[in-house]
Design a protein around this motif. Structure first.
Motif, PDB file in Angstrom:
ATOM      1  N   GLN A 195      -6.880  -4.461  -6.566  1.00 27.58           N
ATOM      2  CA  GLN A 195      -7.678  -4.550  -5.344  1.00 27.58           C
ATOM      3  C   GLN A 195      -7.999  -3.160  -4.797  1.00 27.58           C
ATOM      4  O   GLN A 195      -9.115  -2.909  -4.318  1.00 27.58           O
ATOM      5  N   ALA A 196      -7.026  -2.251  -4.891  1.00 26.91           N
ATOM      6  CA  ALA A 196      -7.244  -0.881  -4.414  1.00 26.91           C
ATOM      7  C   ALA A 196      -8.319  -0.177  -5.238  1.00 26.91           C
ATOM      8  O   ALA A 196      -9.180   0.524  -4.693  1.00 26.91           O
ATOM      9  N   VAL A 197      -8.271  -0.371  -6.558  1.00 22.21           N
ATOM     10  CA  VAL A 197      -9.269   0.246  -7.439  1.00 22.21           C
ATOM     11  C   VAL A 197     -10.649  -0.324  -7.155  1.00 22.21           C
ATOM     12  O   VAL A 197     -11.651   0.410  -7.082  1.00 22.21           O
ATOM     13  N   ALA A 198     -10.722  -1.642  -6.966  1.00 22.23           N
ATOM     14  CA  ALA A 198     -12.017  -2.291  -6.701  1.00 22.23           C
ATOM     15  C   ALA A 198     -12.635  -1.819  -5.382  1.00 22.23           C
ATOM     16  O   ALA A 198     -13.858  -1.697  -5.261  1.00 22.23           O
ATOM     17  N   GLY A 210     -14.900  15.834   0.703  1.00 24.78           N
ATOM     18  CA  GLY A 210     -13.888  16.855   0.909  1.00 24.78           C
ATOM     19  C   GLY A 210     -12.474  16.414   0.602  1.00 24.78           C
ATOM     20  O   GLY A 210     -11.512  17.134   0.894  1.00 24.78           O
ATOM     21  N   GLU A 211     -12.337  15.215   0.017  1.00 24.62           N
ATOM     22  CA  GLU A 211     -10.996  14.726  -0.320  1.00 24.62           C
ATOM     23  C   GLU A 211     -10.417  15.538  -1.485  1.00 24.62           C
ATOM     24  O   GLU A 211     -11.139  15.953  -2.394  1.00 24.62           O
ATOM     25  N   THR A 212      -9.117  15.755  -1.451  1.00 21.95           N
ATOM     26  CA  THR A 212      -8.418  16.495  -2.502  1.00 21.95           C
ATOM     27  C   THR A 212      -7.836  15.516  -3.517  1.00 21.95           C
ATOM     28  O   THR A 212      -7.758  14.311  -3.250  1.00 21.95           O
ATOM     29  N   PRO A 213      -7.412  15.999  -4.701  1.00 18.88           N
ATOM     30  CA  PRO A 213      -6.810  15.088  -5.685  1.00 18.88           C
ATOM     31  C   PRO A 213      -5.627  14.281  -5.144  1.00 18.88           C
ATOM     32  O   PRO A 213      -5.500  13.092  -5.440  1.00 18.88           O
ATOM     33  N   ASP A 214      -4.760  14.908  -4.317  1.00 21.55           N
ATOM     34  CA  ASP A 214      -3.635  14.122  -3.800  1.00 21.55           C
ATOM     35  C   ASP A 214      -4.095  13.055  -2.813  1.00 21.55           C
ATOM     36  O   ASP A 214      -3.510  11.971  -2.733  1.00 21.55           O
ATOM     37  N   ILE A 216      -6.947  11.496  -3.131  1.00 23.16           N
ATOM     38  CA  ILE A 216      -7.510  10.453  -4.004  1.00 23.16           C
ATOM     39  C   ILE A 216      -6.401   9.506  -4.466  1.00 23.16           C
ATOM     40  O   ILE A 216      -6.584   8.287  -4.510  1.00 23.16           O
ATOM     41  N   LEU A 217      -5.238  10.068  -4.785  1.00 22.02           N
ATOM     42  CA  LEU A 217      -4.113   9.226  -5.201  1.00 22.02           C
ATOM     43  C   LEU A 217      -3.707   8.266  -4.093  1.00 22.02           C
ATOM     44  O   LEU A 217      -3.362   7.107  -4.344  1.00 22.02           O
ATOM     45  N   ARG A 218      -3.766   8.745  -2.857  1.00 17.38           N
ATOM     46  CA  ARG A 218      -3.358   7.880  -1.742  1.00 17.38           C
ATOM     47  C   ARG A 218      -4.362   6.744  -1.513  1.00 17.38           C
ATOM     48  O   ARG A 218      -3.992   5.684  -1.000  1.00 17.38           O
ATOM     49  N   PHE A 219      -5.611   6.952  -1.883  1.00 11.75           N
ATOM     50  CA  PHE A 219      -6.570   5.854  -1.851  1.00 11.75           C
ATOM     51  C   PHE A 219      -6.132   4.745  -2.799  1.00 11.75           C
ATOM     52  O   PHE A 219      -6.360   3.565  -2.553  1.00 11.75           O
ATOM     53  N   LEU A 220      -5.495   5.140  -3.901  1.00 12.04           N
ATOM     54  CA  LEU A 220      -5.114   4.182  -4.937  1.00 12.04           C
ATOM     55  C   LEU A 220      -3.787   3.495  -4.663  1.00 12.04           C
ATOM     56  O   LEU A 220      -3.653   2.284  -4.842  1.00 12.04           O
ATOM     57  N   VAL A 221      -2.780   4.277  -4.258  1.00 14.74           N
ATOM     58  CA  VAL A 221      -1.425   3.720  -4.177  1.00 14.74           C
ATOM     59  C   VAL A 221      -0.805   3.821  -2.791  1.00 14.74           C
ATOM     60  O   VAL A 221       0.367   3.476  -2.612  1.00 14.74           O
ATOM     61  N   GLY A 222      -1.578   4.289  -1.794  1.00  6.32           N
ATOM     62  CA  GLY A 222      -1.030   4.394  -0.454  1.00  6.32           C
ATOM     63  C   GLY A 222      -0.135   5.616  -0.297  1.00  6.32           C
ATOM     64  O   GLY A 222      -0.151   6.536  -1.114  1.00  6.32           O
TER      65      GLY A 222
END
Length: 297
Positions: A195-198, A210-214, A216-222
């Motif tokens: 659901q997070a990926v979708a 302006g989001e950083t790689p870390d 981006i990870l929080r978008f995926l796994v909180g």
């Protein structure tokens, strides 16, 4: 332009391994070195981004090579990467550019081709390198690498890869992520990840905000993510004048003699970085003498 970095860590109590990377500088350098058109930039950029993440999964002096061999007009894509964050690559036909696809995006699948194979060769210090191959299933590459992890490495994964090219052909953003399921993950957690990926915006859209790689990870796994470390990602070619000289010597005295007599000079261009190494007649004659001395030994 911010420097390229990769972050890696674990999430959800060690049940998920996560990687995210910004590769904008890397892909722009590849674009400039190979004078690539936009669709070729997107295809090589996605492959190089996957290579950067896969390289970060290695250790020490380990390295890998990715070959994407589809039936599209791009021809072969080749990327080398290692555990130190060094990446290089090229595409056989860098001048390929196709009309946008039905979604209004660069038609990477049309350029790569929807039939063919992806080969991954890992040099992990063993007598024989590890080799894994999968058929191309979409040509969009993120789905193909997802399939590679599931089948060749038996690790269920989600792969996201993005390259955003400006109207003038230059690069705006490039990056990607890999999320891998570890033993013990529950069906509910898998559903939560799906659901997070979708719901997640494209990687390049996040980078554009302006989001950083870390982040981006929080978008995926909180927020339940433990970042282990970061790795600088950079273009680095292993070619050198010494290596090219050794290659010429390895041709043998007869071939070198023929080059001297017919051309009087030689120019060797590295596939990976497009650097040209030129040798005049006196230099070639010196290499010829070395080749002859090797024959005597």
């Amino acid at each position: 332009m911010e420097k390229d970095i990769l972050v890696r860590g674990m999430a959800w109590g060690g049940k998920i391994r996560v990687f995210a990377v910004r590769t904008t500088r890397l892909v722009e350098e590849l674009r400039q070195r190979h004078n690539m058109h936009p669709t070729a930039t997107a295809a090589l950029g996605r492959t190089a981004t996957a290579g950067a993440i896969m390289g970060a999964m290695l250790k020490g002096k380990e390295k890998l090579t990715i070959q994407v061999k589809g039936d599209g007009p791009l021809g072969q894509i080749v990327v080398d990467a290692n555990a130190d964050g060094e990446v290089r690559g090229y595409v056989e036909h860098p001048d390929v550019h196709l009309a946008s696809n039905a979604q209004g995006k660069l038609d990477v699948a049309g350029a790569v081709g929807r039939n063919g194979y992806i080969h991954v060769t890992k040099d992990i210090g063993m007598k024989e390198p590890y080799r894994g191959s999968i058929p191309i299933i979409s040509g969009e590459l993120a789905e193909d690498f997802t399939y590679y992890f599931a089948t060749s490495e038996q690790t269920p994964s989600v792969v996201g890869l993005g390259v955003l090219v400006d109207r003038d052909g230059s690069l705006l953003h490039a990056g990607g992520f890999v999320v891998q399921l570890m033993p013990g993950v529950t069906d509910e957690e898998i559903t939560r990840l799906e659901q997070a990926v979708a719901a997640m915006p494209p990687v390049t859209a996040l980078l554009d905000q302006g989001e950083t790689p870390d982040e981006i990870l929080r978008f995926l796994v909180g927020d339940d993510v433990s970042l282990m470390d970061t790795l600088d990602i950079k273009f680095q070619c292993q070619c050198s004048a010494d290596r090219v000289e050794r290659t010429l010597i390895s041709l043998g005295a007869d071939d070198l003699q023929q080059i001297i007599e017919e051309d009087g000079q030689a120019e060797i261009v590295c596939h990976f970085c497009n650097e040209a190494y030129t040798f005049n007649r006196p230099q070639l004659e010196q290499l010829l003498a070395q080749a002859k001395s090797k024959m005597v030994q």
